[in-house]
Design a protein around this motif. Sequence first.
Motif, PDB file in Angstrom:
ATOM      1  N   UNK A   1       4.955   8.719 -35.952  1.00 51.87           N
ATOM      2  CA  UNK A   1       5.915   7.713 -35.510  1.00 51.87           C
ATOM      3  C   UNK A   1       6.258   6.755 -36.628  1.00 51.87           C
ATOM      4  N   UNK A   2       7.135   5.782 -36.345  1.00 53.71           N
ATOM      5  CA  UNK A   2       7.456   4.760 -37.344  1.00 53.71           C
ATOM      6  C   UNK A   2       6.209   3.946 -37.704  1.00 53.71           C
ATOM      7  N   UNK A   3       6.114   3.567 -38.970  1.00 49.82           N
ATOM      8  CA  UNK A   3       4.948   2.867 -39.473  1.00 49.82           C
ATOM      9  C   UNK A   3       4.473   1.687 -38.599  1.00 49.82           C
ATOM     10  N   UNK A   4       5.353   0.713 -38.319  1.00 50.30           N
ATOM     11  CA  UNK A   4       4.890  -0.473 -37.575  1.00 50.30           C
ATOM     12  C   UNK A   4       4.297  -0.097 -36.225  1.00 50.30           C
ATOM     13  N   UNK A   5       4.914   0.891 -35.567  1.00 55.02           N
ATOM     14  CA  UNK A   5       4.403   1.343 -34.276  1.00 55.02           C
ATOM     15  C   UNK A   5       3.012   1.952 -34.449  1.00 55.02           C
ATOM     16  N   UNK A   6       2.846   2.710 -35.522  1.00 57.82           N
ATOM     17  CA  UNK A   6       1.554   3.306 -35.819  1.00 57.82           C
ATOM     18  C   UNK A   6       0.467   2.246 -35.979  1.00 57.82           C
ATOM     19  N   UNK A   7       0.808   1.169 -36.695  1.00 54.86           N
ATOM     20  CA  UNK A   7      -0.157   0.077 -36.883  1.00 54.86           C
ATOM     21  C   UNK A   7      -0.512  -0.584 -35.557  1.00 54.86           C
ATOM     22  N   UNK A   8       0.510  -0.798 -34.748  1.00 59.23           N
ATOM     23  CA  UNK A   8       0.309  -1.429 -33.448  1.00 59.23           C
ATOM     24  C   UNK A   8      -0.659  -0.607 -32.604  1.00 59.23           C
ATOM     25  N   UNK A   9      -0.420   0.696 -32.579  1.00 57.07           N
ATOM     26  CA  UNK A   9      -1.294   1.585 -31.816  1.00 57.07           C
ATOM     27  C   UNK A   9      -2.698   1.566 -32.409  1.00 57.07           C
ATOM     28  N   UNK A  10      -2.775   1.526 -33.748  1.00 56.35           N
ATOM     29  CA  UNK A  10      -4.077   1.453 -34.403  1.00 56.35           C
ATOM     30  C   UNK A  10      -4.845   0.215 -33.963  1.00 56.35           C
ATOM     31  N   UNK A  11      -4.160  -0.900 -33.875  1.00 53.75           N
ATOM     32  CA  UNK A  11      -4.799  -2.150 -33.462  1.00 53.75           C
ATOM     33  C   UNK A  11      -5.302  -2.048 -32.024  1.00 53.75           C
ATOM     34  N   UNK A  12      -4.479  -1.464 -31.172  1.00 48.84           N
ATOM     35  CA  UNK A  12      -4.859  -1.265 -29.772  1.00 48.84           C
ATOM     36  C   UNK A  12      -6.122  -0.414 -29.672  1.00 48.84           C
ATOM     37  N   UNK A  13      -6.132   0.693 -30.427  1.00 48.24           N
ATOM     38  CA  UNK A  13      -7.281   1.601 -30.385  1.00 48.24           C
ATOM     39  C   UNK A  13      -8.549   0.874 -30.822  1.00 48.24           C
ATOM     40  N   UNK A  14      -8.456   0.127 -31.919  1.00 46.41           N
ATOM     41  CA  UNK A  14      -9.637  -0.574 -32.423  1.00 46.41           C
ATOM     42  C   UNK A  14     -10.103  -1.645 -31.440  1.00 46.41           C
ATOM     43  N   UNK A  15      -9.146  -2.362 -30.862  1.00 47.86           N
ATOM     44  CA  UNK A  15      -9.487  -3.407 -29.898  1.00 47.86           C
ATOM     45  C   UNK A  15     -10.285  -2.831 -28.732  1.00 47.86           C
ATOM     46  N   UNK A  16      -9.813  -1.737 -28.196  1.00 51.78           N
ATOM     47  CA  UNK A  16     -10.454  -1.160 -27.011  1.00 51.78           C
ATOM     48  C   UNK A  16     -11.791  -0.513 -27.359  1.00 51.78           C
ATOM     49  N   UNK A  17     -11.824   0.166 -28.519  1.00 51.13           N
ATOM     50  CA  UNK A  17     -13.053   0.888 -28.855  1.00 51.13           C
ATOM     51  C   UNK A  17     -14.192  -0.042 -29.269  1.00 51.13           C
ATOM     52  N   UNK A  18     -13.850  -1.281 -29.570  1.00 51.11           N
ATOM     53  CA  UNK A  18     -14.878  -2.204 -30.043  1.00 51.11           C
ATOM     54  C   UNK A  18     -15.163  -3.346 -29.082  1.00 51.11           C
ATOM     55  N   UNK A  19     -14.808  -3.156 -27.818  1.00 52.18           N
ATOM     56  CA  UNK A  19     -15.128  -4.167 -26.802  1.00 52.18           C
ATOM     57  C   UNK A  19     -15.665  -3.449 -25.571  1.00 52.18           C
ATOM     58  N   UNK A  20     -16.508  -4.115 -24.782  1.00 50.24           N
ATOM     59  CA  UNK A  20     -17.094  -3.447 -23.608  1.00 50.24           C
ATOM     60  C   UNK A  20     -16.053  -3.236 -22.516  1.00 50.24           C
TER      61      UNK A  20
END
Lengths: 218, 275
Positions: free
Chosen positions: A47-66
């Motif tokens: 996908x477009x770069x900025x969207x990729x980053x946004x999704x990356x942030x979402x993934x990290x947020x969820x994977x690193x919180x209970x």
Amino acid sequence: MSFDFLSILAQWPLLLRGAAWTIGLTALATLFGATLAVAGAWARSQGPRPLGWLVGAYVELIRNTPFIVQLFFIFFGLPELGIRLSPGVASVCAMTINLGAYATEILRAGIEATPRGQIEAAQSLALSRTQIFLHVVLPPALKTVWPALVSQIVIVMLGSAVCSQISTEELSYATNLIQSRNFRAFEAYIVGTLGYLGLAILLRHLLNWAGPRFLFGR
Amino acid sequence: MSATLQAAPAPTAGPVPRGDAGAHTQVGAPILRITALRKSYGAHEVLKGIDLDVARGEVVAIIGKSGSGKSTLLRCINGLEVFQQGSLIVDGRHLLHDNPKAMRELRQGVGMIFQSFNLFPHLTVGQNVMLAPHLVKRRGRAQNAERARALLARVGLSEKFDAMPDKLSGGQQQRVAIARALAMDPAIMLCDEITSALDPELVGEVLRVVESLADEGMTLLMVTHEMSFARKVADRVIFMHQGLVHEMGPPETIFGAPQTPELRQFLGLMEGSAA
Ligand SMILES: Nc1ncnc2c1ncn2[C@@H]1O[C@H](COP(=O)(O)OP(=O)(O)OP(=O)(O)O)[C@@H](O)[C@H]1O
Ligand SMILES: [Mg+2]
């Protein structure tokens, strides 16, 4: 010491209702979460770069919180913003968002394993980018990561027990309720445990059967 | 300056289009026209100004040392590689990298067969052949299946319609790949060392299919190390050296009377390795 399983099993309508809730929550979360993951994996890999980053942030947020914090945020936090959800809806949302993040990462690995040559063959055949993703890249990727994805879905199903904390009436809620009525904690939790065990095994078999049949071929 | 022979065939001297390719022939117009094409990877210039016209129905073999730019040239023709300078016209269409729709239209006219087959592993042989006509040409289900069966029969694999690719030999997979490319009705086919990944005993079955395409009038551009095949099937042979068309001519001349020392050396090497 004497065991009394009959008094637990006598509550079968409650247990059945709980199991039905667990199945329903899992089915919806799987459906929405997998869709979210396909979109997320696409965004991250092509996908477009900025969207990729946004999704990356979402993934990290969820994977690193209970999970329980995610659930409480949705159920107790969002009403502050005027978003008031029923326990059931909040549970599905939390499970979807949770599964979506893990499954995005799982699926991305499968997508990136696609041999370059297959994409080039599809390009030579004049397929569009979207067609290549949906028809050439995604099915083999799903096949590659299916075992990991199935495990993750089972984890989310088992994790749904936490949703009893916001009084979603799923299987562990039913189990708690029964043991609080007759104080047969030992028996109640054994029955609850066996219930989850049975559901997990069933779910695994169902997904292992359905994947090749409906998603990615033999 | 190298002794580059730019012996593009005059329209009248070009080979006579054979078979059904004549149906939509515009007499004289080359099906492929490459002009002053330059391509680099970073600072490394790989194609240093290629000029090449290919007539309809012509069979062109490209030979040359490893790294001379043969694959890169072929991949430029259907836009798998982006080139920096020059122009490329296929069947009257200019290659425009930044226009996805124009690229897809151009690619419909250009079939490509790869060294590594690149069949879609999750689809049956029949589905492999039908996928692109279904998605791109919106060909109807029944017609698509009928066409796929006919093409598989043509490459000698009619009984494999429902087989999965990984159950086939390399030679069979490559023939499926040819059928898959043909299903898009390309005006020109690009073949990049399509027998190099095959066991020696499977090379013949694939080359026979390619030869039959040539006989039926398909325009073919093939990179090959099979010198005897090039000699037999090609109308014209192109020797590439260091990113340029170094020598070009009919097979008899290229193999029988090579003009440049580079080509002589290359042919000597090939003979050595074949022995
Ligand atoms: N993706 C790439 N990035 C950088 N350099 C590349 C790339 N692809 C090819 N090259 C370089 O371009 C040159 C030409 O490569 P190309 O693959 O066209 O040669 P070839 O004539 O097909 O050789 P072979 O007979 O080995 O297939 C080589 O020097 C190669 O290292
Ligand atoms: Mg090459």
